[in-house]
Design an enzyme around this catalytic site. Structure first.
Site, PDB file in Angstrom:
ATOM      1  N   ARG A   1      -4.879   5.640  -7.849  1.00 50.65           N
ATOM      2  CA  ARG A   1      -4.262   6.756  -7.335  1.00 50.65           C
ATOM      3  C   ARG A   1      -4.069   7.966  -9.412  1.00 50.65           C
ATOM      4  NH1 ARG A   1      -0.168   7.342  -4.028  1.00 50.65           N
ATOM      5  NH2 ARG A   1       0.267   9.968  -5.169  1.00 50.65           N
TER       6      ARG A   1
ATOM      7  N   LEU B   1       0.920  -1.169  -0.018  1.00 43.12           N
ATOM      8  CA  LEU B   1       0.122  -0.158  -0.009  1.00 43.12           C
ATOM      9  C   LEU B   1       0.911   1.194   0.574  1.00 43.12           C
ATOM     10  CD1 LEU B   1      -2.637  -0.847   2.752  1.00 43.12           C
ATOM     11  CD2 LEU B   1      -3.124  -1.343   0.064  1.00 43.12           C
ATOM     12  N   ASP B   2       0.194   2.374  -1.195  1.00 45.17           N
ATOM     13  CA  ASP B   2       0.974   3.472  -0.918  1.00 45.17           C
ATOM     14  C   ASP B   2       0.982   4.113   0.764  1.00 45.17           C
ATOM     15  OD1 ASP B   2       1.170   3.254  -3.079  1.00 45.17           O
ATOM     16  OD2 ASP B   2      -0.324   4.674  -3.724  1.00 45.17           O
ATOM     17  N   LYS B   3       2.623   5.303   0.888  1.00 46.70           N
ATOM     18  CA  LYS B   3       2.516   5.244   2.152  1.00 46.70           C
ATOM     19  C   LYS B   3       1.558   5.815   3.030  1.00 46.70           C
ATOM     20  CE  LYS B   3       5.716   9.261   4.551  1.00 46.70           C
ATOM     21  NZ  LYS B   3       5.725   9.885   4.618  1.00 46.70           N
TER      22      LYS B   3
ATOM     23  N   THR C   1      -2.154   5.177   1.941  1.00 47.26           N
ATOM     24  CA  THR C   1      -3.222   5.006   1.765  1.00 47.26           C
ATOM     25  C   THR C   1      -2.820   4.037   3.364  1.00 47.26           C
ATOM     26  OG1 THR C   1      -2.831   4.855  -0.842  1.00 47.26           O
ATOM     27  CG2 THR C   1      -4.400   3.313   0.743  1.00 47.26           C
TER      28      THR C   1
END
Length: 332
Positions: A245, A139-141, A143
Protein backbone atom coordinates in the site's frame (compact mmCIF):
# COMPACT_ATOMS: atom_id res chain seq x y z
CA UNK A 1 5.21 0.70 44.41
CA UNK A 2 7.34 -2.16 43.07
CA UNK A 3 6.95 -2.39 39.27
CA UNK A 4 8.76 -5.67 38.62
CA UNK A 5 10.12 -8.71 40.38
CA UNK A 6 13.23 -10.74 39.52
CA UNK A 7 13.56 -14.44 40.26
CA UNK A 8 16.86 -16.35 40.25
CA UNK A 9 16.47 -20.08 39.60
CA UNK A 10 19.00 -22.91 39.38
CA UNK A 11 18.08 -25.57 36.81
CA UNK A 12 17.14 -28.85 38.52
CA UNK A 13 18.55 -32.11 37.16
CA UNK A 14 15.23 -33.41 35.81
CA UNK A 15 15.00 -30.44 33.38
CA UNK A 16 18.51 -30.72 31.94
CA UNK A 17 18.46 -30.73 28.13
CA UNK A 18 15.00 -29.13 27.83
CA UNK A 19 14.31 -25.95 25.86
CA UNK A 20 14.29 -22.81 27.96
CA UNK A 21 10.90 -21.64 26.63
CA UNK A 22 9.42 -25.03 27.58
CA UNK A 23 10.66 -25.00 31.16
CA UNK A 24 9.71 -21.44 32.12
CA UNK A 25 6.05 -22.41 32.78
CA UNK A 26 7.35 -25.29 34.94
CA UNK A 27 9.56 -22.99 36.96
CA UNK A 28 6.89 -20.27 37.19
CA UNK A 29 3.42 -21.89 36.99
CA UNK A 30 1.71 -18.52 36.46
CA UNK A 31 3.44 -18.21 33.08
CA UNK A 32 2.15 -19.70 29.83
CA UNK A 33 4.67 -20.80 27.21
CA UNK A 34 3.77 -17.89 24.95
CA UNK A 35 4.26 -15.46 27.86
CA UNK A 36 7.67 -17.01 28.54
CA UNK A 37 8.65 -16.66 24.88
CA UNK A 38 7.66 -13.01 24.96
CA UNK A 39 9.75 -12.40 28.07
CA UNK A 40 12.75 -14.01 26.35
CA UNK A 41 12.29 -11.82 23.28
CA UNK A 42 12.00 -8.73 25.51
CA UNK A 43 15.30 -9.52 27.22
CA UNK A 44 13.60 -10.24 30.56
CA UNK A 45 15.11 -13.74 30.77
CA UNK A 46 18.85 -14.32 31.25
CA UNK A 47 20.57 -17.69 31.05
CA UNK A 48 23.92 -17.52 32.85
CA UNK A 49 23.86 -13.75 32.42
CA UNK A 50 23.08 -13.70 28.69
CA UNK A 51 19.84 -13.40 26.71
CA UNK A 52 19.03 -16.84 25.26
CA UNK A 53 17.04 -17.91 22.23
CA UNK A 54 13.70 -19.63 22.97
CA UNK A 55 15.02 -22.92 21.57
CA UNK A 56 18.25 -22.95 23.62
CA UNK A 57 18.53 -25.96 25.92
CA UNK A 58 19.58 -25.75 29.57
CA UNK A 59 22.34 -27.63 31.36
CA UNK A 60 22.85 -28.79 34.94
CA UNK A 61 23.28 -25.93 37.42
CA UNK A 62 22.53 -23.25 34.81
CA UNK A 63 21.23 -20.03 36.36
CA UNK A 64 18.09 -18.34 35.05
CA UNK A 65 17.19 -14.78 35.99
CA UNK A 66 13.57 -13.99 35.21
CA UNK A 67 12.18 -10.44 35.48
CA UNK A 68 8.41 -10.06 35.41
CA UNK A 69 6.69 -6.69 35.08
CA UNK A 70 3.81 -6.98 37.50
CA UNK A 71 1.83 -4.07 36.03
CA UNK A 72 2.22 -4.96 32.37
CA UNK A 73 -1.07 -6.11 30.81
CA UNK A 74 -0.83 -9.50 29.18
CA UNK A 75 -1.70 -8.84 25.56
CA UNK A 76 -0.91 -12.45 24.69
CA UNK A 77 -3.89 -13.96 26.49
CA UNK A 78 -6.37 -14.66 23.70
CA UNK A 79 -9.94 -15.83 24.27
CA UNK A 80 -10.96 -18.75 22.03
CA UNK A 81 -14.05 -17.99 19.91
CA UNK A 82 -16.12 -20.20 17.65
CA UNK A 83 -15.66 -18.43 14.33
CA UNK A 84 -15.75 -20.24 11.00
CA UNK A 85 -12.40 -20.57 9.26
CA UNK A 86 -11.88 -21.11 5.53
CA UNK A 87 -9.10 -23.71 5.77
CA UNK A 88 -7.35 -24.61 2.52
CA UNK A 89 -4.91 -27.17 3.98
CA UNK A 90 -4.08 -28.58 7.40
CA UNK A 91 -1.74 -31.26 8.75
CA UNK A 92 0.11 -31.83 12.05
CA UNK A 93 2.43 -28.88 11.46
CA UNK A 94 0.67 -26.10 9.56
CA UNK A 95 -2.66 -24.54 8.68
CA UNK A 96 -3.09 -22.67 5.39
CA UNK A 97 -6.25 -20.58 5.35
CA UNK A 98 -8.10 -17.90 3.45
CA UNK A 99 -8.59 -14.77 5.56
CA UNK A 100 -11.65 -12.73 4.63
CA UNK A 101 -11.44 -8.97 4.26
CA UNK A 102 -12.57 -7.21 7.42
CA UNK A 103 -11.02 -9.69 9.87
CA UNK A 104 -8.25 -8.46 12.16
CA UNK A 105 -5.43 -11.00 12.44
CA UNK A 106 -4.41 -10.52 16.08
CA UNK A 107 -6.09 -8.88 19.10
CA UNK A 108 -5.08 -5.32 19.93
CA UNK A 109 -6.52 -2.16 21.39
CA UNK A 110 -10.24 -2.18 20.59
CA UNK A 111 -10.06 -5.62 18.94
CA UNK A 112 -9.90 -8.22 21.69
CA UNK A 113 -12.54 -10.46 20.12
CA UNK A 114 -13.51 -11.52 16.61
CA UNK A 115 -9.94 -11.83 15.36
CA UNK A 116 -8.29 -14.64 13.45
CA UNK A 117 -6.26 -15.53 16.54
CA UNK A 118 -9.46 -15.97 18.59
CA UNK A 119 -10.84 -18.30 15.91
CA UNK A 120 -7.60 -20.29 15.66
CA UNK A 121 -7.47 -20.98 19.40
CA UNK A 122 -10.99 -22.40 19.28
CA UNK A 123 -10.13 -24.54 16.26
CA UNK A 124 -6.77 -25.69 17.64
CA UNK A 125 -6.38 -25.07 21.42
CA UNK A 126 -2.73 -26.16 21.48
CA UNK A 127 -1.87 -22.95 19.60
CA UNK A 128 -2.08 -21.26 23.02
CA UNK A 129 1.44 -22.62 23.58
CA UNK A 130 2.81 -20.60 20.68
CA UNK A 131 3.62 -16.93 20.36
CA UNK A 132 0.76 -15.11 18.58
CA UNK A 133 -1.21 -18.34 18.22
CA UNK A 134 1.18 -19.63 15.57
CA UNK A 135 0.62 -16.68 13.22
CA UNK A 136 4.01 -16.21 11.53
CA UNK A 137 3.07 -13.46 9.04
CA UNK A 138 0.19 -11.03 8.70
CA UNK A 139 -2.35 -9.47 6.40
CA UNK A 140 -3.97 -6.09 7.02
CA UNK A 141 -7.56 -6.11 8.25
CA UNK A 142 -9.06 -5.23 4.86
CA UNK A 143 -6.73 -7.44 2.79
CA UNK A 144 -8.08 -10.86 1.85
CA UNK A 145 -6.24 -14.06 1.03
CA UNK A 146 -3.75 -16.72 2.08
CA UNK A 147 -2.13 -16.96 5.50
CA UNK A 148 0.11 -19.71 6.91
CA UNK A 149 -0.14 -20.76 10.58
CA UNK A 150 2.34 -22.90 12.52
CA UNK A 151 0.86 -25.57 14.81
CA UNK A 152 3.92 -26.40 16.91
CA UNK A 153 7.12 -24.75 18.11
CA UNK A 154 9.35 -26.50 15.57
CA UNK A 155 7.15 -25.45 12.65
CA UNK A 156 6.90 -21.92 14.03
CA UNK A 157 10.68 -21.50 14.27
CA UNK A 158 11.23 -23.02 10.83
CA UNK A 159 8.67 -20.76 9.15
CA UNK A 160 9.93 -17.65 10.92
CA UNK A 161 13.44 -18.44 9.69
CA UNK A 162 12.12 -18.92 6.14
CA UNK A 163 10.43 -15.53 6.19
CA UNK A 164 13.54 -13.90 7.64
CA UNK A 165 15.59 -15.47 4.82
CA UNK A 166 12.98 -14.26 2.26
CA UNK A 167 12.68 -17.70 0.68
CA UNK A 168 8.85 -17.91 0.51
CA UNK A 169 7.25 -16.41 -2.60
CA UNK A 170 4.17 -14.32 -1.82
CA UNK A 171 2.06 -13.11 -4.75
CA UNK A 172 -0.66 -10.49 -4.34
CA UNK A 173 -3.17 -9.11 -6.82
CA UNK A 174 -4.00 -5.41 -6.61
CA UNK A 175 -6.23 -3.06 -8.58
CA UNK A 176 -4.68 0.41 -8.66
CA UNK A 177 -5.75 3.82 -9.86
CA UNK A 178 -4.06 4.91 -13.08
CA UNK A 179 -2.87 3.19 -16.23
CA UNK A 180 0.55 1.72 -15.54
CA UNK A 181 2.54 1.14 -18.73
CA UNK A 182 4.97 -1.50 -17.48
CA UNK A 183 6.10 -3.35 -14.39
CA UNK A 184 8.91 -2.25 -12.12
CA UNK A 185 10.78 -2.93 -8.89
CA UNK A 186 10.26 -0.49 -6.03
CA UNK A 187 13.22 -0.40 -3.64
CA UNK A 188 12.32 2.23 -1.04
CA UNK A 189 12.78 1.96 2.76
CA UNK A 190 9.66 2.16 4.92
CA UNK A 191 9.28 3.56 8.42
CA UNK A 192 6.64 4.87 10.81
CA UNK A 193 5.02 8.14 9.73
CA UNK A 194 5.72 10.59 12.59
CA UNK A 195 2.67 12.68 11.66
CA UNK A 196 0.20 9.75 11.55
CA UNK A 197 1.03 7.16 14.21
CA UNK A 198 -0.82 4.24 12.62
CA UNK A 199 0.54 4.89 9.14
CA UNK A 200 3.81 4.10 7.39
CA UNK A 201 5.67 6.02 4.71
CA UNK A 202 8.75 5.87 2.50
CA UNK A 203 11.65 7.36 4.45
CA UNK A 204 14.30 9.60 2.93
CA UNK A 205 18.08 9.29 3.08
CA UNK A 206 19.84 12.28 4.63
CA UNK A 207 22.97 14.02 3.34
CA UNK A 208 25.19 11.63 5.31
CA UNK A 209 23.55 8.58 3.76
CA UNK A 210 21.52 7.61 6.82
CA UNK A 211 17.97 6.28 6.54
CA UNK A 212 15.83 5.34 9.54
CA UNK A 213 13.50 3.16 7.49
CA UNK A 214 13.75 -0.59 6.98
CA UNK A 215 14.60 -2.10 3.61
CA UNK A 216 11.48 -2.73 1.53
CA UNK A 217 11.46 -4.26 -1.96
CA UNK A 218 8.34 -4.78 -4.08
CA UNK A 219 8.23 -6.27 -7.60
CA UNK A 220 5.25 -5.24 -9.74
CA UNK A 221 4.02 -6.81 -13.00
CA UNK A 222 1.09 -5.57 -15.09
CA UNK A 223 -1.56 -8.28 -15.46
CA UNK A 224 -4.26 -6.27 -17.18
CA UNK A 225 -4.60 -2.63 -18.17
CA UNK A 226 -7.88 -0.69 -18.24
CA UNK A 227 -8.55 2.89 -19.28
CA UNK A 228 -8.23 4.35 -15.78
CA UNK A 229 -7.04 1.42 -13.66
CA UNK A 230 -4.45 -1.36 -13.76
CA UNK A 231 -4.57 -4.89 -12.36
CA UNK A 232 -1.18 -5.82 -10.92
CA UNK A 233 0.63 -8.94 -9.79
CA UNK A 234 2.83 -7.99 -6.84
CA UNK A 235 5.66 -10.02 -5.35
CA UNK A 236 7.17 -8.72 -2.11
CA UNK A 237 10.70 -9.64 -1.08
CA UNK A 238 10.32 -8.04 2.34
CA UNK A 239 7.28 -7.98 4.60
CA UNK A 240 7.06 -4.48 6.03
CA UNK A 241 3.86 -3.16 7.56
CA UNK A 242 1.52 -1.88 4.80
CA UNK A 243 4.38 -2.39 2.30
CA UNK A 244 2.40 -2.78 -0.93
CA UNK A 245 0.00 0.00 0.00
CA UNK A 246 2.82 2.42 0.89
CA UNK A 247 4.87 1.60 -2.20
CA UNK A 248 1.93 1.97 -4.57
CA UNK A 249 1.14 5.38 -3.10
CA UNK A 250 4.83 6.29 -3.41
CA UNK A 251 4.82 5.71 -7.19
CA UNK A 252 1.44 7.47 -7.56
CA UNK A 253 -0.63 4.37 -8.30
CA UNK A 254 -2.60 3.99 -5.06
CA UNK A 255 -4.70 0.88 -4.51
CA UNK A 256 -8.40 1.31 -5.21
CA UNK A 257 -10.32 1.82 -1.97
CA UNK A 258 -7.25 2.57 0.15
CA UNK A 259 -8.12 6.01 1.51
CA UNK A 260 -5.34 5.74 4.13
CA UNK A 261 -2.74 5.82 1.37
CA UNK A 262 -3.94 8.33 -1.17
CA UNK A 263 -6.75 6.54 -3.00
CA UNK A 264 -9.58 9.06 -2.82
CA UNK A 265 -12.54 8.06 -4.97
CA UNK A 266 -11.99 9.09 -8.59
CA UNK A 267 -14.67 8.57 -11.23
CA UNK A 268 -13.32 8.97 -14.81
CA UNK A 269 -15.27 11.03 -17.33
CA UNK A 270 -17.99 9.17 -19.27
CA UNK A 271 -17.70 6.29 -16.80
CA UNK A 272 -20.41 3.63 -17.04
CA UNK A 273 -23.11 3.78 -14.36
CA UNK A 274 -22.77 0.14 -13.30
CA UNK A 275 -19.00 0.42 -12.90
CA UNK A 276 -19.42 3.67 -10.98
CA UNK A 277 -21.91 2.05 -8.60
CA UNK A 278 -19.58 -0.91 -7.97
CA UNK A 279 -16.58 1.37 -7.47
CA UNK A 280 -18.46 3.61 -5.03
CA UNK A 281 -19.62 0.56 -3.10
CA UNK A 282 -16.15 -0.97 -2.72
CA UNK A 283 -15.15 0.05 0.80
CA UNK A 284 -11.74 -1.61 1.28
CA UNK A 285 -8.38 -1.72 -0.45
CA UNK A 286 -8.49 -3.88 -3.59
CA UNK A 287 -5.66 -6.13 -2.45
CA UNK A 288 -5.67 -9.94 -2.25
CA UNK A 289 -2.96 -12.38 -1.14
CA UNK A 290 -3.34 -14.73 -4.10
CA UNK A 291 -0.63 -17.36 -3.60
CA UNK A 292 2.28 -18.49 -1.47
CA UNK A 293 5.12 -20.96 -2.02
CA UNK A 294 7.33 -22.14 0.86
CA UNK A 295 9.08 -25.21 2.22
CA UNK A 296 7.08 -27.49 4.47
CA UNK A 297 8.66 -27.10 7.93
CA UNK A 298 8.88 -30.86 8.56
CA UNK A 299 9.56 -32.41 5.14
CA UNK A 300 11.39 -29.52 3.47
CA UNK A 301 9.26 -30.09 0.36
CA UNK A 302 8.33 -26.99 -1.64
CA UNK A 303 4.56 -26.51 -1.48
CA UNK A 304 2.29 -23.92 -3.11
CA UNK A 305 -1.24 -22.70 -2.51
CA UNK A 306 -3.54 -20.35 -4.43
CA UNK A 307 -6.77 -18.67 -3.40
CA UNK A 308 -9.17 -17.17 -5.99
CA UNK A 309 -10.47 -13.64 -5.51
CA UNK A 310 -13.39 -13.08 -3.14
CA UNK A 311 -16.67 -12.08 -4.76
CA UNK A 312 -16.36 -8.36 -4.01
CA UNK A 313 -12.99 -8.06 -5.76
CA UNK A 314 -14.11 -10.21 -8.70
CA UNK A 315 -17.23 -8.07 -9.13
CA UNK A 316 -15.12 -4.90 -9.05
CA UNK A 317 -12.56 -6.07 -11.62
CA UNK A 318 -15.28 -7.46 -13.90
CA UNK A 319 -17.15 -4.13 -13.80
CA UNK A 320 -13.97 -2.13 -14.51
CA UNK A 321 -13.07 -4.47 -17.39
CA UNK A 322 -16.53 -4.31 -18.97
CA UNK A 323 -16.60 -0.53 -18.67
CA UNK A 324 -13.17 -0.25 -20.30
CA UNK A 325 -14.21 -2.46 -23.22
CA UNK A 326 -17.44 -0.49 -23.70
CA UNK A 327 -15.53 2.81 -23.66
CA UNK A 328 -13.09 1.64 -26.35
CA UNK A 329 -15.94 0.42 -28.53
CA UNK A 330 -17.67 3.80 -28.25
CA UNK A 331 -14.49 5.57 -29.37
CA UNK A 332 -14.14 3.28 -32.39
Amino acid sequence: MKQSETFTITIPEHLVGERIDAILPLLQPNLSRSQGQRLIKNGQVLLNGEVPRPRDSVASQDIIQLTIDKNQPDSEEIIPEKIDLDIIFEDDDIIVLNKPAGMVVHPGAGNQLGTLANALLHHCPELANLSRAGIVHRLDKETSGILVIAKNVEAEENLIEQFKARTPTKIYHALVIGEMISGRTIDAPIGRNPHRRKHMWVTETDEEGNNEGKEAITHVRVKERFRAHTLLEVNIETGRTHQIRVHMQHINYPIVGDSDYGARLRIPKRFGQHAENVLRGFKRQALHAYSITFNHPRTGESISFEQPWPNDLKTLVDAIREESIAYEQQDH
